[in-house]
Design a protein around this motif. Structure first.
Motif, PDB file in Angstrom:
ATOM      1  N   ASP A  34       0.796  -1.232   0.000  1.00 48.30           N
ATOM      2  CA  ASP A  34       0.000   0.000   0.000  1.00 48.30           C
ATOM      3  C   ASP A  34       0.827   1.280   0.000  1.00 48.30           C
ATOM      4  O   ASP A  34       0.521   2.215  -0.734  1.00 48.30           O
ATOM      5  N   ASP A  35       1.853   1.325   0.837  1.00 44.81           N
ATOM      6  CA  ASP A  35       2.565   2.589   0.991  1.00 44.81           C
ATOM      7  C   ASP A  35       3.958   2.589   0.343  1.00 44.81           C
ATOM      8  O   ASP A  35       4.770   3.458   0.646  1.00 44.81           O
ATOM      9  N   THR A  36       4.209   1.627  -0.524  1.00 43.11           N
ATOM     10  CA  THR A  36       5.511   1.596  -1.207  1.00 43.11           C
ATOM     11  C   THR A  36       5.645   2.795  -2.136  1.00 43.11           C
ATOM     12  O   THR A  36       4.706   3.121  -2.864  1.00 43.11           O
ATOM     13  N   CYS A  37       6.780   3.441  -2.111  1.00 41.34           N
ATOM     14  CA  CYS A  37       6.994   4.441  -3.152  1.00 41.34           C
ATOM     15  C   CYS A  37       8.144   4.003  -4.048  1.00 41.34           C
ATOM     16  O   CYS A  37       8.966   3.159  -3.682  1.00 41.34           O
ATOM     17  N   VAL A  38       8.133   4.570  -5.254  1.00 40.94           N
ATOM     18  CA  VAL A  38       9.103   4.188  -6.280  1.00 40.94           C
ATOM     19  C   VAL A  38       9.927   5.416  -6.624  1.00 40.94           C
ATOM     20  O   VAL A  38       9.371   6.471  -6.936  1.00 40.94           O
ATOM     21  N   LEU A  39      11.238   5.270  -6.566  1.00 40.56           N
ATOM     22  CA  LEU A  39      12.138   6.347  -6.984  1.00 40.56           C
ATOM     23  C   LEU A  39      12.897   5.864  -8.210  1.00 40.56           C
ATOM     24  O   LEU A  39      13.670   4.910  -8.134  1.00 40.56           O
ATOM     25  N   THR A  40      12.628   6.507  -9.350  1.00 41.79           N
ATOM     26  CA  THR A  40      13.382   6.116 -10.550  1.00 41.79           C
ATOM     27  C   THR A  40      14.573   7.045 -10.754  1.00 41.79           C
ATOM     28  O   THR A  40      14.425   8.273 -10.753  1.00 41.79           O
ATOM     29  N   ARG A  55       2.722   7.773  -5.776  1.00 41.11           N
ATOM     30  CA  ARG A  55       3.744   6.816  -5.356  1.00 41.11           C
ATOM     31  C   ARG A  55       5.121   7.123  -5.945  1.00 41.11           C
ATOM     32  O   ARG A  55       6.104   6.478  -5.593  1.00 41.11           O
ATOM     33  N   VAL A  56       5.174   8.066  -6.879  1.00 43.05           N
ATOM     34  CA  VAL A  56       6.359   8.140  -7.733  1.00 43.05           C
ATOM     35  C   VAL A  56       7.226   9.369  -7.461  1.00 43.05           C
ATOM     36  O   VAL A  56       6.735  10.502  -7.428  1.00 43.05           O
ATOM     37  N   LEU A  57       8.508   9.111  -7.273  1.00 43.62           N
ATOM     38  CA  LEU A  57       9.517  10.171  -7.234  1.00 43.62           C
ATOM     39  C   LEU A  57      10.543   9.901  -8.328  1.00 43.62           C
ATOM     40  O   LEU A  57      10.682   8.763  -8.789  1.00 43.62           O
ATOM     41  N   GLY A  58      11.215  10.951  -8.708  1.00 42.64           N
ATOM     42  CA  GLY A  58      12.273  10.790  -9.697  1.00 42.64           C
ATOM     43  C   GLY A  58      13.561  11.388  -9.165  1.00 42.64           C
ATOM     44  O   GLY A  58      13.541  12.288  -8.322  1.00 42.64           O
ATOM     45  N   GLY A  59      14.648  10.877  -9.646  1.00 41.03           N
ATOM     46  CA  GLY A  59      15.935  11.424  -9.228  1.00 41.03           C
ATOM     47  C   GLY A  59      16.891  11.462 -10.394  1.00 41.03           C
ATOM     48  O   GLY A  59      16.785  10.666 -11.329  1.00 41.03           O
ATOM     49  N   ILE A  60      17.787  12.433 -10.344  1.00 37.48           N
ATOM     50  CA  ILE A  60      18.827  12.537 -11.364  1.00 37.48           C
ATOM     51  C   ILE A  60      20.146  12.190 -10.682  1.00 37.48           C
ATOM     52  O   ILE A  60      20.516  12.801  -9.682  1.00 37.48           O
ATOM     53  N   ALA A  61      20.807  11.201 -11.254  1.00 30.26           N
ATOM     54  CA  ALA A  61      22.058  10.728 -10.664  1.00 30.26           C
ATOM     55  C   ALA A  61      23.235  11.265 -11.464  1.00 30.26           C
ATOM     56  O   ALA A  61      23.251  11.159 -12.686  1.00 30.26           O
ATOM     57  N   PHE A  62      24.177  11.854 -10.779  1.00 28.21           N
ATOM     58  CA  PHE A  62      25.424  12.306 -11.422  1.00 28.21           C
ATOM     59  C   PHE A  62      26.513  11.343 -10.974  1.00 28.21           C
ATOM     60  O   PHE A  62      27.151  11.547  -9.953  1.00 28.21           O
ATOM     61  N   LEU A  63      26.657  10.290 -11.724  1.00 30.07           N
ATOM     62  CA  LEU A  63      27.478   9.173 -11.268  1.00 30.07           C
ATOM     63  C   LEU A  63      28.354   8.691 -12.405  1.00 30.07           C
ATOM     64  O   LEU A  63      27.874   8.483 -13.513  1.00 30.07           O
ATOM     65  N   CYS A  64      29.636   8.531 -12.142  1.00 31.68           N
ATOM     66  CA  CYS A  64      30.514   7.840 -13.081  1.00 31.68           C
ATOM     67  C   CYS A  64      30.812   6.469 -12.511  1.00 31.68           C
ATOM     68  O   CYS A  64      31.596   6.350 -11.558  1.00 31.68           O
ATOM     69  N   SER A  65      30.195   5.456 -13.076  1.00 30.79           N
ATOM     70  CA  SER A  65      30.485   4.096 -12.609  1.00 30.79           C
ATOM     71  C   SER A  65      30.349   3.128 -13.771  1.00 30.79           C
ATOM     72  O   SER A  65      29.639   3.382 -14.729  1.00 30.79           O
ATOM     73  N   ASN A  66      31.058   2.029 -13.692  1.00 30.78           N
ATOM     74  CA  ASN A  66      31.013   0.973 -14.724  1.00 30.78           C
ATOM     75  C   ASN A  66      30.896  -0.356 -14.021  1.00 30.78           C
ATOM     76  O   ASN A  66      31.370  -0.520 -12.901  1.00 30.78           O
ATOM     77  N   ARG A  67      30.315  -1.330 -14.714  1.00 28.80           N
ATOM     78  CA  ARG A  67      30.333  -2.689 -14.167  1.00 28.80           C
ATOM     79  C   ARG A  67      31.686  -3.310 -14.455  1.00 28.80           C
ATOM     80  O   ARG A  67      32.264  -3.103 -15.524  1.00 28.80           O
ATOM     81  N   ASP A  83      11.409  21.153  -8.091  1.00 33.85           N
ATOM     82  CA  ASP A  83      10.985  21.134  -9.496  1.00 33.85           C
ATOM     83  C   ASP A  83      11.753  20.040 -10.222  1.00 33.85           C
ATOM     84  O   ASP A  83      12.773  20.278 -10.856  1.00 33.85           O
ATOM     85  N   LEU A  84      11.214  18.830 -10.115  1.00 33.52           N
ATOM     86  CA  LEU A  84      11.873  17.671 -10.724  1.00 33.52           C
ATOM     87  C   LEU A  84      12.008  17.866 -12.230  1.00 33.52           C
ATOM     88  O   LEU A  84      13.002  17.491 -12.836  1.00 33.52           O
ATOM     89  N   ARG A  85      10.986  18.469 -12.829  1.00 33.99           N
ATOM     90  CA  ARG A  85      11.018  18.665 -14.276  1.00 33.99           C
ATOM     91  C   ARG A  85      12.215  19.507 -14.698  1.00 33.99           C
ATOM     92  O   ARG A  85      12.904  19.208 -15.662  1.00 33.99           O
TER      93      ARG A  85
END
Lengths: 304, 304
Positions: free
Chosen positions: A93-99, A118-130, A176-178
């Motif tokens: 019921d109360d799960t939220c999703v952060l993309t 339920r929805v949040l968004g995020g901008i990631a500034f990440l340098c990573s590799n598998r 202002d996520l947009r």
């Protein structure tokens, strides 16, 4: 807080590992790294110090992980046709999703099924590799800016930002996520596309004066389109472009994710980074001429 | 009439062979094919019938060939820094020079040294490739449109057109060479550049709807720039674009010369096909946005 990581590539593995190390209950939905992580755990190499997590909760099937309080989505957007079926078993019921996915349209896709609240968004500034299965290489940065799909500040967003900061991931909640998404596109649209198309890294792109001028012109197109989207405050073109170029000049030889995807023969995240922004720009009467050409040529390259 | 061929690639070898077969005194300045042609002559394969010329006048040094009545230039424009030294030994008082090179600026380069009254230009519509040394493959077409650098009809141009026609090379004299050059650019600028940049042939480019739209938009930019150059009569954009697209649709799988040059690691003819046209457009107040971006990305690819 129970956290599920959906889309455990370089981004999902890194943030999941950081959150688990800080004491959170993290569960990874895995595919490629499943056997390795089950057996030997998850390793992170980082200029901030390497670390290893021996006991990692993970599964191949999301039904084995859920339900959780927070779903953190790091799925590549070209796999978005599977997003809903992967996330649904994790919801209560109360799960939220952060993309934390790239580009535009991801929050809206989640909201259509699970509800905008339920929805949040995020901008990631990440340098990573598998690296090898079970290893992720963090090369630098890692900051997140997150906010509500519906805009404005929320206690929930502030709490999530606090959780990340406590896990040594610099994070701020934005109202202002947009605007934050369009700001990120100002970088992603020129550098991801041009590097994928030409096989040149960001330093090579900037060092070539005519390409540098095109990058700046493309940034101008993206800002004009973003500012037509009714943002709380407009992006100031000249200052912001200057900032983006200066920041990129410190990223010596950096190869954007889309360049790596193309070199490795993976699909590109074209719809989220180009298709949706172009559609939204046109809907507001702004034509991004260079961006449209870049998109066409990138898409052409996807036809074998 | 003594004719020297300077720049004996696929184009120079083909036209030289056709002219010699028709009874003209043709002399080839050779490099790659010199040994082979000295020994075994010059072969042309063609849908119009293969033929072989056993006795071919040729040299590695232009001083051994001249002077002549007509110099026919087929040199790739990226070798234009050598053009004057190659042509000069062939000149006598009444020698004229016909350049069949791509793009803009070639006639002017010749005129600066030899005088505008000596210089004619021609646009060749030719599909041909070099084969083994001593062999050129004619795949189709071959038509030439030629005219005076200074514009207008001349007896000399008409006589040259007659000579080509007598050699089974369809040729017409035009009164506005500049217009003919810009018309050719309407094809060359999109198809050469996009194929070199993306590695896709003309059929693949046209079959992909977004790329097709970009091609049409690029053609529109080139026509607008051409029409700003004070042509005798303007190019009618819609009709001409339609004609170019239709013609290209019959060229199944055709790989433009610039695409082949890039695949084979040769330099590209960027200055003549992009640099000079962009400069002339800007000088007339026309900004070719997509062409400039294409030029930047092609030039970037020339940096190792």
């Amino acid at each position: 807080m129970k956290i599920a990581i959906v889309g455990a590539g370089a981004l999902g593995l890194y943030y999941g590992a950081m959150l688990q190390r800080a004491g959170n209950d993290v569960r990874f939905l895995l595919r490629r790294d499943y056997q390795a992580i089950r057996k030997d755990g998850l390793s992170v190499t980082s200029p901030n110090g390497d670390f290893h997590l021996q006991a990692v909760q993970c599964a191949l099937d999301p039904a084995e992980l859920g339900p959780v309080d927070l779903v953190l989505v790091g799925l590549k957007t070209f796999a978005n046709h599977r997003l809903i079926e992967l996330v649904a078993p994790l919801m209560q019921d109360d799960t939220c999703v952060l993309t934390l996915q790239n580009g535009l349209g991801n929050e809206e896709l989640l909201a259509k099924t699970f509800g905008a609240e339920r929805v949040l968004g995020g901008i990631a500034f990440l340098c990573s590799n598998r690296g090898e299965p079970g290893t992720v290489h963090h090369m630098g940065q890692g900051r997140i800016r997150l906010g509500e799909l519906s805009g404005g500040f929320s206690e929930r967003a502030t709490a999530l930002a606090r959780m990340f900061n406590q896990a040594q991931v610099p994070c701020e909640a934005v109202d202002d996520l947009r605007r934050a998404r369009w700001e990120k596109l100002v970088w992603n649209i020129p550098f991801n596309g041009l590097s994928a198309l030409t096989g040149k890294n960001v330093t090579e792109l900037l060092r070539h004066e005519p390409s540098r001028r095109e990058i700046i012109a493309i940034m101008g197109e993206v800002i004009a389109a973003g500012n037509a989207q009714d943002l709380n405050t407009p992006i100031e073109a000249e200052i912001f472009i200057e900032k983006m170029i200066s920041a990129t000049e410190t990223m010596d030889g950096y190869r954007p994710s889309m360049m790596i995807d193309r070199l490795e023969g993976h699909p590109l995240e074209l719809e989220a980074i180009y298709g949706v922004p172009l559609t939204r720009a046109t809907a507001c009467g702004v034509e991004m001429v260079r961006v449209r050409m870049l998109h066409a040529l990138l898409e052409l390259g996807e036809r074998n």
